[in-house]
Design an enzyme around this catalytic site. Sequence first.
Site, PDB file in Angstrom:
ATOM      1  N   GLU A  57       0.907  -1.065   0.183  1.00 13.88           N
ATOM      2  CA  GLU A  57       0.005   0.162   0.048  1.00 13.88           C
ATOM      3  C   GLU A  57       0.771   1.193   0.089  1.00 13.88           C
ATOM      4  O   GLU A  57       1.884   1.205   0.424  1.00 13.88           O
ATOM      5  CB  GLU A  57      -0.809  -0.045   1.225  1.00 13.88           C
ATOM      6  CG  GLU A  57      -0.364  -0.200   2.345  1.00 13.88           C
ATOM      7  CD  GLU A  57      -0.238   1.174   3.323  1.00 13.88           C
ATOM      8  OE1 GLU A  57      -0.344   2.234   2.864  1.00 13.88           O
ATOM      9  OE2 GLU A  57      -0.376   0.858   4.673  1.00 13.88           O
ATOM     10  N   ARG A  82       1.408  -2.359  12.313  1.00 16.12           N
ATOM     11  CA  ARG A  82       0.585  -3.066  11.443  1.00 16.12           C
ATOM     12  C   ARG A  82       0.056  -2.903  10.321  1.00 16.12           C
ATOM     13  O   ARG A  82      -1.059  -3.011   9.666  1.00 16.12           O
ATOM     14  CB  ARG A  82      -0.608  -3.847  12.069  1.00 16.12           C
ATOM     15  CG  ARG A  82      -0.014  -4.666  13.560  1.00 16.12           C
ATOM     16  CD  ARG A  82      -0.957  -5.532  14.170  1.00 16.12           C
ATOM     17  NE  ARG A  82      -1.385  -6.554  13.352  1.00 16.12           N
ATOM     18  CZ  ARG A  82      -0.848  -7.677  13.259  1.00 16.12           C
ATOM     19  NH1 ARG A  82       0.425  -7.681  14.116  1.00 16.12           N
ATOM     20  NH2 ARG A  82      -0.876  -8.471  12.645  1.00 16.12           N
ATOM     21  N   CYS A  87       7.308  -0.670  -2.534  1.00 14.21           N
ATOM     22  CA  CYS A  87       8.255  -1.614  -2.734  1.00 14.21           C
ATOM     23  C   CYS A  87       9.629  -1.313  -1.912  1.00 14.21           C
ATOM     24  O   CYS A  87       9.991  -2.449  -1.309  1.00 14.21           O
ATOM     25  CB  CYS A  87       8.776  -1.721  -4.297  1.00 14.21           C
ATOM     26  SG  CYS A  87       9.232  -0.377  -5.062  1.00 14.21           S
ATOM     27  N   HIS A 124      11.429   0.400  -9.534  1.00 24.94           N
ATOM     28  CA  HIS A 124      11.025  -0.545  -8.650  1.00 24.94           C
ATOM     29  C   HIS A 124      11.998  -1.292  -7.949  1.00 24.94           C
ATOM     30  O   HIS A 124      13.339  -1.424  -8.589  1.00 24.94           O
ATOM     31  CB  HIS A 124      10.236  -1.642  -9.332  1.00 24.94           C
ATOM     32  CG  HIS A 124       9.853  -3.044  -8.423  1.00 24.94           C
ATOM     33  ND1 HIS A 124       9.003  -2.947  -7.393  1.00 24.94           N
ATOM     34  CD2 HIS A 124      10.297  -4.324  -8.773  1.00 24.94           C
ATOM     35  CE1 HIS A 124       8.954  -3.963  -6.787  1.00 24.94           C
ATOM     36  NE2 HIS A 124       9.519  -4.897  -7.560  1.00 24.94           N
ATOM     37  N   ASP A 139      11.152 -10.697  -3.814  1.00 23.99           N
ATOM     38  CA  ASP A 139      10.407  -9.440  -4.019  1.00 23.99           C
ATOM     39  C   ASP A 139       8.977  -9.640  -3.180  1.00 23.99           C
ATOM     40  O   ASP A 139       8.199 -10.125  -3.613  1.00 23.99           O
ATOM     41  CB  ASP A 139      10.264  -9.289  -5.549  1.00 23.99           C
ATOM     42  CG  ASP A 139       9.675  -7.836  -5.723  1.00 23.99           C
ATOM     43  OD1 ASP A 139       9.307  -7.082  -4.722  1.00 23.99           O
ATOM     44  OD2 ASP A 139       9.509  -7.562  -6.830  1.00 23.99           O
TER      45      ASP A 139
END
Length: 287
Positions: A57, A82, A87, A124, A139
């Site tokens: 997210e 939590r 990435c 990324h 990943d």
Amino acid sequence: MGTPWRGSRMGTWSGDELDLGAYLARIGLGGRARELRPDLRTLYEVHRAHTAAIPFESLDVLLGRPVALEVKALEDKLVRGRRGGYCYEQNSLLAAALERIGFEVSGRGARNRTRGESLLAVTHAALVVTVEGEPWLCDAGFGYQGPREPVPLGRPGAEVRQGPWTFAVGEEEDGLLVLRIRRGDAWRDLYAFSPQRYHPVDYVVLNHYSSTHPRSSFIGRTLVQLPGDAVRKTLVGRELMRLYPDGRTEREPVAPEGLPGLLDREFGLRLPERDAAELVRIHRSED
């Protein structure tokens, strides 16, 4: 001159600063710290548990907040808070945990190939973990289409089954490697990366672009994803999409007021009351 990255004295990814016990509890492996060894079985176990427990997210970007990559900040947010992350957060945390266990971990920068023929910048972050001399792509941060388990890099073209999903790494010119996923009867490229090593400081630069540049795909939209086994889920804006192994997709519109409940129900993500209210307000303003 640039500001030096204040990494760990013990390792590249500051693994010695991570509360490994708290991390393992977060991903459902609590009490296992003394059992884990830097072997392939442990790598599979940790990778799979991480991707199941911590959703992808980028809500902090939407809410206009800075995204910190220091290990203690990641621990506060993704472990103790939590929350999920994108990435740079996911794979920086995973790298710290694997390094703490004793693995050899290096970074890679990749170009997303899921958006057609356009040549996109390297934005990324992925990892390569070497176990007994063999490199494995790890990943936890490519969202709902990403691998649940490590993918071998030393066998280009070999198909790798992960439950009902199939991945493969292809090799192109100049040593470029491409991660692919099978969707129905077709292969689709996910991203391409070179052998060049990336370091935490490189991710700081990429993270700044992704979280602040007006052309970043994370600016101004809700993006939450989870790579499940039977179904993979992604929330983009106010639309929930479910992806199935045979290539089928289901789409479901979501009203602004329903977003906080959906995040909890579908992704196990409970936002603080203030953040949930701000998320609803942002989406109401779009009507």
